[in-house]
Structures are given as structure tokens and as C-alpha cells.
Design a protein around this motif. Structure first.
Motif, short mmCIF file in Angstrom:
data_model
loop_
_atom_site.label_atom_id
_atom_site.label_comp_id
_atom_site.label_asym_id
_atom_site.label_seq_id
_atom_site.Cartn_x
_atom_site.Cartn_y
_atom_site.Cartn_z
N ALA A 1 28.24 8.76 34.57
CA ALA A 1 29.01 7.92 33.81
C ALA A 1 28.71 7.74 32.42
O ALA A 1 29.29 7.73 31.49
CB ALA A 1 28.99 6.47 34.60
N PHE A 2 27.26 7.64 32.10
CA PHE A 2 26.64 7.78 31.15
C PHE A 2 26.91 8.88 30.19
O PHE A 2 26.91 8.72 28.87
CB PHE A 2 25.02 7.28 30.93
CG PHE A 2 24.39 7.25 29.56
CD1 PHE A 2 24.26 6.21 28.93
CD2 PHE A 2 23.77 8.60 29.13
CE1 PHE A 2 23.66 6.33 27.84
CE2 PHE A 2 23.16 8.45 27.84
CZ PHE A 2 22.98 7.37 27.22
N ILE A 3 26.77 10.17 30.86
CA ILE A 3 27.36 11.11 30.25
C ILE A 3 28.54 11.32 29.58
O ILE A 3 28.92 11.71 28.21
CB ILE A 3 26.99 12.48 31.27
CG1 ILE A 3 25.49 12.87 31.69
CG2 ILE A 3 27.79 13.84 30.59
CD1 ILE A 3 25.50 13.92 32.45
N VAL A 4 29.43 10.90 30.25
CA VAL A 4 30.94 10.83 29.66
C VAL A 4 30.94 9.61 28.86
O VAL A 4 31.52 10.10 27.80
CB VAL A 4 31.89 10.32 30.98
CG1 VAL A 4 33.13 10.03 30.44
CG2 VAL A 4 31.86 11.46 32.06
N LEU A 5 30.30 8.53 28.86
CA LEU A 5 30.43 7.55 27.76
C LEU A 5 29.50 8.07 26.35
O LEU A 5 30.09 7.88 25.20
CB LEU A 5 29.47 6.31 28.26
CG LEU A 5 29.20 5.20 27.29
CD1 LEU A 5 30.74 4.59 26.89
CD2 LEU A 5 28.61 4.05 27.74
N TYR A 6 28.47 8.68 26.48
CA TYR A 6 27.96 9.24 25.36
C TYR A 6 28.54 10.41 24.74
O TYR A 6 28.43 10.47 23.36
CB TYR A 6 26.50 9.66 25.83
CG TYR A 6 25.44 9.78 24.69
CD1 TYR A 6 25.14 9.07 23.77
CD2 TYR A 6 25.19 11.11 24.25
CE1 TYR A 6 24.10 9.23 22.83
CE2 TYR A 6 24.07 11.45 23.33
CZ TYR A 6 23.87 10.42 22.50
OH TYR A 6 22.87 10.74 21.62
N ALA A 7 29.21 11.27 25.54
CA ALA A 7 30.00 12.14 24.81
C ALA A 7 31.08 11.72 24.20
O ALA A 7 31.68 12.12 23.19
CB ALA A 7 30.54 13.15 25.89
N ALA A 8 31.79 10.46 24.75
CA ALA A 8 33.10 9.89 23.84
C ALA A 8 32.45 9.25 22.81
O ALA A 8 33.28 9.24 21.58
CB ALA A 8 33.80 8.96 25.01
N VAL A 9 31.29 8.61 22.75
CA VAL A 9 30.78 7.91 21.73
C VAL A 9 30.57 8.88 20.60
O VAL A 9 30.65 8.65 19.36
CB VAL A 9 29.86 7.16 21.84
CG1 VAL A 9 28.83 6.64 20.66
CG2 VAL A 9 30.06 5.96 22.87
N THR A 10 30.20 10.12 20.72
CA THR A 10 29.77 10.97 19.68
C THR A 10 31.10 11.94 19.47
O THR A 10 30.87 12.83 18.62
CB THR A 10 28.81 11.97 20.38
OG1 THR A 10 29.09 12.60 21.59
CG2 THR A 10 27.54 11.26 20.54
N GLY A 11 32.18 11.53 20.01
CA GLY A 11 33.33 12.19 19.53
C GLY A 11 33.93 13.56 20.44
O GLY A 11 34.55 14.37 19.99
N PHE A 12 33.10 13.70 21.67
CA PHE A 12 33.35 14.80 22.38
C PHE A 12 33.13 16.03 21.52
O PHE A 12 33.93 17.15 21.68
CB PHE A 12 34.82 14.89 22.91
CG PHE A 12 34.86 13.74 24.04
CD1 PHE A 12 34.28 14.07 25.18
CD2 PHE A 12 35.99 12.81 23.63
CE1 PHE A 12 34.52 12.88 26.08
CE2 PHE A 12 36.10 11.81 24.82
CZ PHE A 12 35.56 11.99 25.80
N GLN A 13 31.88 16.08 20.99
CA GLN A 13 31.66 17.39 20.28
C GLN A 13 31.14 18.52 21.18
O GLN A 13 30.68 17.98 22.25
CB GLN A 13 30.33 17.06 19.31
CG GLN A 13 30.69 15.86 18.42
CD GLN A 13 29.35 15.89 17.34
OE1 GLN A 13 28.69 16.57 17.07
NE2 GLN A 13 29.17 14.40 16.80
N SER A 14 31.38 19.58 20.78
CA SER A 14 31.42 20.74 21.61
C SER A 14 30.05 20.90 22.18
O SER A 14 30.01 21.22 23.48
CB SER A 14 31.84 22.08 20.93
OG SER A 14 33.35 21.98 20.62
N SER A 15 29.08 20.84 21.38
CA SER A 15 27.85 20.96 21.76
C SER A 15 27.33 19.87 22.86
O SER A 15 26.60 20.11 23.66
CB SER A 15 26.64 20.84 20.30
OG SER A 15 26.89 19.83 19.83
#
Length: 750
Positions: free
Chosen positions: A265-279
Motif C-alpha cells: 500500500a505504501f509503494i502505491v501511495l509513494y509512487a502516486a505522490v511522486t507522480g508515478f515516475q517511471s524510475s
């Protein structure tokens, strides 16, 4: 068989990424070779036992087919149908708008085009800010053009609207999307950092924590680039891994399945907060597989996880998304670390005669103290060896060696990619890694802690306490980066021709190595030869550039675009052309120089053009601006004038400007040569008589009163069919007459 998935995934991703940058014919050739190899390797009996080689060839064939098919089936139909035509568009803003100089950028997802339901990504660029926020719906009429910017094409933006006169209607949505909540959280994190920290420190924390670099000054970003530390100010796999491993330790006592759910859940949240950047997505996929493997008590194999992420990522974004530079650098940096970090560390580490490897192991010390407390034993163990200063030095060196090993391993693959894509590299990358890694790690952890605690009532005061060490850490990092970037010979830019030549030689060496049976032994020699060629070429280029002193006149249609190249440094003297031509010149100059020491604006309108078309990759150190109304007095990096002035921009270059009819006419002293530039619209009769004599005179076209000009050589910046006729008509009046109808002109001043 253990590495089979890794080999296939890495091959698939590598070919897909290369296909994005190569010409289409080259992709067909690679696909054809891969198809032939696949068939031959399947037929040959010996290769059937080693199934990995045929499968790698098959992966390359599939990658080429996917790239070509995606281009023909997904990209070209969109471009052919909507490109270069005016359309009425209804679209929703998917990300936070940002500003680059005087352009505002809006990333959109279309809902309707010309009243028909169409869903595609669209980039809107406008000089005027639109009063809108994410999830708002924009309706406008504009001409859509195919974008030739590789960065945006990799992000899935194949069409762009660049209209200075656009009129936009904005409506608010009835209900916000779930992603909008992540954007709100990102804004709150930014607000927390901006409230608790000074602007420069808050900007650095925002870049490290959520990848928001827009608040960083161009000077700071340049210093990170010169120091070879740009990867610290983007959210990469390193940042993601640090945060996830920290969470994993904090949740160590939880049920393993609950811990898996919380971490995912944190992985998805952190990816969303950073704008789903490719890296970040790539790192998230790898961490998901790793944590899942640990949950089911299976030994994780990170290379297989990397290969899986290489296969999955193009399906999440798009096949063109494999060409995203951030994703490519993150992918190969991770691959280098997984392959070579431990072998390099084994070579660098110091050991005692008994084979003991002294290291600082804080976790082991804490566990040992805890065990002795539980057993009722004294904390100090008399059986332990006495303190040794030699062992302490060995521990310190081994800690530094660990950072060096990771940095060297990451740069083995990242370095050639950086040189090929950006035509630049830094010689102090390893030094930056050693000096900055610990500080960046602490900044990341403290920034996250501050953002979590600040909204929690009384815990806000704890966040304020954490903000003080965070501020000093940021100041230390900025000071270190500034110092490293200012070291002599820290940063080099390389010509495009040399980069392609060096790349071709490196590829040939790689092919030769593959022909040998003991290829790993010869790989070292090939890498050493490639490095010697690169460094030798750079030193030779720098030596030759030291004495270069040329006037460059760029072919721009109607108008004058010119600059002086002295020792590889650019001094822009005039940028007066159409918007399309000027944009192309900016692209060309950004590749060749990256920045300009000085730019001269002879007209008030030039300021808008310079701000409009230069981008983050092309910075101007000092702007000399004719400003009749004194609107830009005191602006950063700007020296304004409204009367005749003289500027010493270099020990051999000075610019005298005479204000004539609201236009600045520049007269340049470059070494022992004198150059007069007559801007379009200037009358010869109005130019002071002492300025009408020069070694070189630059005109936009033949003008009335030219007989009053005295010079050895005349340059006419004109691309029309009349340019050769004009040159022939004037050749008897001057020693040489040059035109830009055949392309850019370089006039040797020394």
C-alpha cells in the motif's frame, strides 16, 4: 537457468529502449538479425542445450516487433489524424501545472476532440497562466502539432498545443479522482517543508523526497549536474529502496502478511505522490517482488526481479516509455550494482591477516547488547579484543569502500549512456557519491519524518525540532555540491560527432570481445581502451578549443542570430528570428554548449523571445538587455541599459552598444578584430560614424546606405534565393562577402 528470466527481461528492455532512439531502418535491421539468429540457434543442436541464447534472441525480436507495431498502430494514426490541424479539445488536467521560464505547461488527458470521444495524452504550452488545478476540465480551440521532443514522447505525449493566443474555458469536475488525493498529499508535504525550512533547503528536500525540482534554482541544478550528482535530486530506486527497507525494519514484529499488505500500500501511495515516475514504478515493481519473496520465505534473486520489471514496465506506460532517460539510467544503475558491487567491494576492502573484515555494524552491536542484557551479563565483554587504532582506520576505509563500490558499479553502465544521451559527463561523480550519500540518506529520512509529524497536533513540535538538523544538513549538501562543482576539470561537454565515433568504436570492441572464448578477461581490456579513447579525445578537444575564437552566424531565415565561441564558451550577440527558427537554434545550441556566458538583447521584444524559447537545459549567465522602460532593473542575472553603454564581458571581448531609434546597435571588440552588427530595421545613417568601420560587418539583408560601411568582410544573414545575387553584386566592394543560404557560417577571428 537461474538467470534466464533476468537475461530475457534485460534483453527485451534494452532493445526496446535502443529502438526508441534509433532510426526506424536500424530497428528493422536489428529485428531481422534477431529473427535469423533465433531460427539458426533453434536449428543448431548444440544451442538447444543452452536455451538462454535463443530466448534472448527471441526477446530482441519481440522487442523490435512491439516497437514497430506500437508506432504503426498507436502513434501514427493519432498523429496523422489530429496533427497539424486546428481542433476543439475538451481535456482534463492530469498533473500539477509547472512553469519553465515564461511558458506554462499543462499535462492533459483528452475527453473529446471536435465533439467526438477521444482519450489520449496532450501537452498544452501557453505563455499565460490558466486559473486551473488538477482534475479541472479545459475546453479550447488550437492547432495540435506532433512533438519532436524525445522526453515528452517517452512520457506518451505525441501531440502538443503551443498557441500564444489560446482562449481556454475552465470548469470544475463534479467529483475528484483518487489520484487527486495523492496530489493534495504532495502539496501538503511541500507546504510543510516550505513552512519549516528556508527556501533553498525546502527546495532540496522537495527534490530528494518527492522529485519536485521546480523550486530548485537553475544555478543549484547546474551545480548538481557539474558534480555528477543529479541522481540525488530525483526520486530513483535508491530513494525508494531506502524508504521501503526502513519501513520493513519498523514493521519487523508485525504479521508477515499484514506487513506485506502495508508495504505494498505504501509503494502505491509513494509512487502516486511522486507522480508515478517511471524510475519509481520500476523500483516499486522490484521491491514488490522482493518483499513478497521474503514474505513466503523464499530467497529473492534481484536480477530476476529487475528482468521482470523490464518486461512489465513497457506494458504499464507504453513501449516508447522504455526510452525514458530516467527509467533507462535507473534500470542500468541497478543492474550494475547487482552485478558488480560485491566483486568490486571485495577488491577494495581491507582485511586482517586472519581474513577478518572490519566494518561498522551498528545492528550487530545493538543485538549483542540486547542479548547480554537478557542474559544478565555485563555490557562490556572482556573476551573481545582490545581497541585498535589500526582496526578503526580499516573500518573507516571499508565504509568508504562500500560507497565507492556501489558508485563505481552503478556508473559502469550509466556512464556510457550519459555520454551518449547528454553529450556530457563529470569526472567527480565518485567523489560526490562518497561526500553526499550519507547526508542525502539522512535528508530523505528526516524529510519524510517531518512531513508525517507536522500535521499531528502536539507532535508538530517534534517536527520543528527535526527541522533544525535537517536545515543544516541541506546547507552542508549545497555547500559540498558547490565546492565539488567548482573543481577544475570537473565537468565536460563533448561534441556530438565525437560521441557517435566513440560509441561506434566501443561497440566494435564489444563485438570483438564476444568472439573470444575467455571474453570476461578481454572485457576489461576493451573497457580500458574505450575509456582511454574517450579521455584522450576529450583532452585533445579541450586543447584545440583553447585557441578557438570564431564568430558563428546561424542560418535562421530572415533576421540575425550570431554568437562568439571562445574556447568552448558561447557569447550570444544577437537572437532575432522567427519563433520556429529560433526554437531550432536553441535546441542546437543546447546540445553544443549547454549554456551561454552572455546574451545581448538589442530590442525590448528580444527579452520575451529569449525567455520563451530557452529551456532548463540552456542557461544564460548574464543577460544584457536594452530596457527603455527600466522594467527589468534588478532582475536576476540581468544587466539593463537605456543609453549608449560598454560592457567588458571577457578579457578579450567587449561590447559597445549605441541606442539608435529604440534599438541597440552592438559594436564588438573581439581580440584585435572589430565586429559591427546592424539589426533589422536600423538605418545606416543613424549609426554613429566611428562605428561604421569594422573588420567584419553583419547584416540581415542589403539595406540603403551600405556604401557608408567600411569593412574587409561582409556577412549577410539571409536564406532567400536573392542572397547569392546580392553577394555577387557586392563582391567588388568588399574583400569577401558571405551568406547563410547554405547553412550556419563560422568566421575565424583568430
Amino acid at each position: 537457468m537461474k538467470r534466464l528470466l533476468a537475461q530475457m527481461g534485460i534483453t527485451y528492455f534494452s532493445v526496446l529502449a535502443a529502438a526508441f532512439y534509433l532510426p526506424e531502418i536500424a530497428v528493422y535491421v536489428i529485428g531481422g538479425i534477431a529473427a535469423v539468429l533465433t531460427i539458426i540457434l533453434v536449428i543448431i543442436r548444440k544451442t538447444r542445450k543452452t536455451i538462454d541464447i535463443p530466448l534472448m534472441a527471441l526477446a530482441a525480436l519481440i522487442a523490435c516487433s512491439v516497437h514497430i507495431g506500437y508506432g504503426y498502430l498507436a502513434v501514427q494514426p493519432v498523429v496523422n489524424r489530429y496533427g497539424n490541424e486546428r481542433h476543439t479539445v475538451k481535456a482534463v488536467i492530469t498533473e500539477e501545472p509547472y512553469q519553465s521560464y515564461s511558458k506554462h505547461y499543462y499535462r492533459l488527458k483528452t475527453q473529446e476532440i471536435d465533439g467526438k470521444s477521444v482519450s489520449l495524452k496532450l501537452l498544452l504550452k501557453t505563455p499565460n497562466e490558466i486559473d486551473a488545478k488538477p482534475d479541472d476540465i479545459l475546453t479550447f480551440s488550437s492547432e495540435l502539432q506532433e512533438t519532436d521532443n524525445q522526453y515528452y514522447r517517452a512520457k506518451g505525449y505525441y501531440l502538443v498545443s503551443d498557441d500564444n493566443e489560446i482562449v481556454v474555458d475552465t470548469t470544475s469536475p463534479e467529483k475528484h479522482s483518487l489520484y487527486y488525493r495523492a496530489i493534495q498529499l504532495r502539496r501538503f508535504m511541500r507546504k510543510s517543508l516550505d513552512t519549516l525550512l528556508p527556501p533553498d533547503c525546502a527546495a532540496l528536500c522537495r527534490a530528494v523526497l518527492i522529485g519536485d525540482k521546480y523550486a530548485l534554482s537553475h544555478e543549484t541544478k547546474d551545480h548538481f549536474r557539474y558534480a555528477g550528482a543529479s541522481y540525488f535530486i530525483v526520486v530513483s530506486g535508491m530513494h525508494f529502496a531506502v524508504v521501503i527497507l526502513l519501513l520493513f525494519r519498523l514493521m519487523k514484529r508485525l504479521n508477515r502478511w499484514l506487513r506485506l499488505v502495508l508495504i505494498m500500500a505504501f509503494i502505491v501511495l509513494y509512487a502516486a505522490v511522486t507522480g508515478f515516475q517511471s524510475s519509481v514504478l520500476r523500483a516499486g515493481i522490484m521491491m514488490t517482488f522482493t518483499v513478497f519473496g521474503m514474505t513466503i520465505r523464499r530467497q529473492p534473486y534481484p536480477l530476476n526481479h529487475l528482468g521482470l520489471s523490464g518486461i512489465i514496465m513497457p506494458f504499464i506506460v507504453s513501449p516508447y516509455g522504455a526510452g525514458d532517460v530516467g527509467l533507462v539510467l535507473s534500470f542500468y544503475a541497478t543492474m550494475g550494482i547487482l552485478l558488480w558491487a560485491n566483486p568490486i567491494l571485495a577488491k577494495l576492502c581491507l582485511r586482517t591477516k586472519t581474513g577478518y573484515n572490519p566494518q561498522f555494524r551498528l545492528a550487530d552491536c545493538l543485538n549483542r547488547i540486547k542479548e547480554r542484557k537478557a542474559d544478565g551479563l555485563p555490557l562490556k565483554n572482556d573476551a573481545e579484543p582490545p581497541f585498535s587504532f589500526r582496526i578503526l582506520l580499516m573500518k573507516l576505509w571499508n565504509s568508504v569502500a562500500a560507497l565507492l563500490a556501489v558508485s563505481i558499479a552503478a556508473n559502469i553502465l550509466v556512464f556510457p549512456i550519459t555520454v551518449f544521451v547528454f553529450h556530457e559527463f563529470s569526472l567527480v561523480t565518485l567523489l560526490s557519491a562518497v561526500l553526499l550519500y550519507a547526508e542525502i540518506y539522512l535528508i530523505l529520512v528526516l524529510s519524510l519524518t517531518v512531513c508525517v509529524l507536522y500535521p499531528l497536533g502536539i507532535l508538530r513540535y517534534i517536527a520543528i525540532l527535526f527541522a533544525y538538523p535537517l536545515m543544516w544538513l541541506c546547507k552542508l549538501v549545497l555547500w559540498l555540491v558547490d565546492g565539488v562543482a567548482s573543481l577544475p576539470f570537473a565537468y565536460y561537454r563533448i561534441s556530438e560527432v565525437f560521441v557517435y565515433g566513440w560509441t561506434a568504436v566501443t561497440v566494435i570492441l564489444g563485438v570483438i570481445v564476444l568472439l573470444y572464448r575467455n571474453r570476461y578477461r578481454y572485457l576489461k581490456y576493451a573497457a580500458l581502451c574505450s575509456a582511454i579513447i574517450l579521455l584522450g579525445g576529450i583532452l585533445t578537444h579541450q586543447f584545440l578549443q583553447m585557441n578557438v575564437f570564431t564568430l558563428e552566424v546561424y542560418s535562421c531565415g530572415n533576421g540575425i542570430c550570431a554568437g562568439i565561441n571562445k574556447g568552448g564558451k558561447l557569447y550570444l550577440l544577437q537572437m532575432d528570428a522567427g519563433t520556429k527558427e529560433l526554437y531550432g537554434i536553441w535546441e542546437q545550441l543546447s546540445y553544443r554548449y549547454g549554456s551561454a556566458e552572455v546574451a545581448l538583447c538589442c530590442k525590448e521584444s528580444d527579452r520575451k523571445l529569449l525567455e520563451l524559447y530557452r529551456d532548463d537545459e540552456f542557461a544564460i549567465s548574464t543577460l544584457l538587455l536594452y530596457d527603455k522602460k527600466q522594467e527589468y532593473t534588478g532582475a536576476d542575472h540581468t544587466v539593463s541599459f537605456d543609453h549608449d553603454s560598454t560592457f567588458a564581458v571577457d578579457d578579450e571581448i567587449s561590447i559597445h552598444v549605441a541606442v539608435v531609434n529604440h534599438t541597440a546597435v552592438p559594436y564588438i571588440n573581439a581580440g584585435d578584430r572589430h565586429i559591427l552588427i546592424v539589426p533589422a530595421g536600423s538605418a545606416i545613417d543613424d549609426i554613429p560614424p566611428d562605428m561604421r568601420t569594422a573588420d567584419v560587418i553583419l547584416l540581415s539583408h542589403a539595406v540603403k546606405g551600405m556604401e557608408q560601411l567600411r569593412c574587409h568582410d561582409l556577412i549577410i544573414s539571409e536564406n532567400s534565393a536573392l542572397a547569392p545575387l546580392t553577394a555577387n553584386a557586392l563582391k567588388d566592394s568588399y574583400q569577401h562577402v558571405y551568406c547563410t543560404d547554405q547553412g550556419d557560417l563560422r568566421y575565424r577571428l583568430r
